[in-house]
Design an enzyme around this catalytic site. Structure first.
Site: not given
Length: 158
Positions: A92, A115, A123-124, A150
């Site tokens: 953050y 979001n 946002c993950h 990912e």
């Protein structure tokens, strides 16, 4: 506005659009506007297809147009989130620094939480400064799944 529901391995996802731009993604039926028409428009079909490809590991960057509704600050944060490369995470604080507000990590967290188009606006990919997985509207388990997808296997055992 139009909305359509899609079924994926991660569950039912609802995507909304207005004037040819994606505006919302819902993980549950909660919060879906009552005055919205259920209809699969071409942009919703494309968004559903891109989401399917992403979840199958075949797509790293979404190209459907977005129109998230929020304050100027929120939009700055969401724009910054879209710059986080596939397969990477940031804190953050990193996002706060990126938008030129280095002391706004908590405000970044609130914007991240609000979001309206999670997954599409990634946002993950935002984690705690200590590397911990913190808050996600779809739940921490889904956040872990997305990060593992990912190729961030280190989150598989958390």
């Amino acid at each position: 506005m139009f909305i359509f529901f899609y079924e994926f391995d991660i569950g039912k996802i609802c995507i909304a659009e207005d004037s040819g731009r994606i505006t919302n993604l819902y993980f549950t039926n909660r919060g879906i506007p009552q005055d919205i028409q259920i209809y699969e428009t071409p942009i919703l079909k494309e968004a559903g297809q891109q989401l399917k490809m992403y979840l199958e590991g075949e797509l790293e960057k979404f190209t459907v147009p977005f129109k998230p509704n929020g304050t100027t600050f929120m939009k700055q944060v969401w724009s910054s989130l879209c710059e986080i490369p596939y397969g990477r995470t940031v804190s953050y604080k990193d996002v706060a620094i990126n938008i030129g507000k280095p002391t706004a990590a908590r405000a970044v967290g609130l914007a991240n939480n609000r979001n309206p188009i999670p997954i599409f606006i990634p946002c993950h990919r935002v984690i705690g400064a200590d590397g911990s997985l913190v808050g996600y509207r779809g739940g921490i388990d889904l956040k872990k799944k997305l990060l593992c997808l990912e190729s961030m296997k280190e989150y598989a055992d958390i």
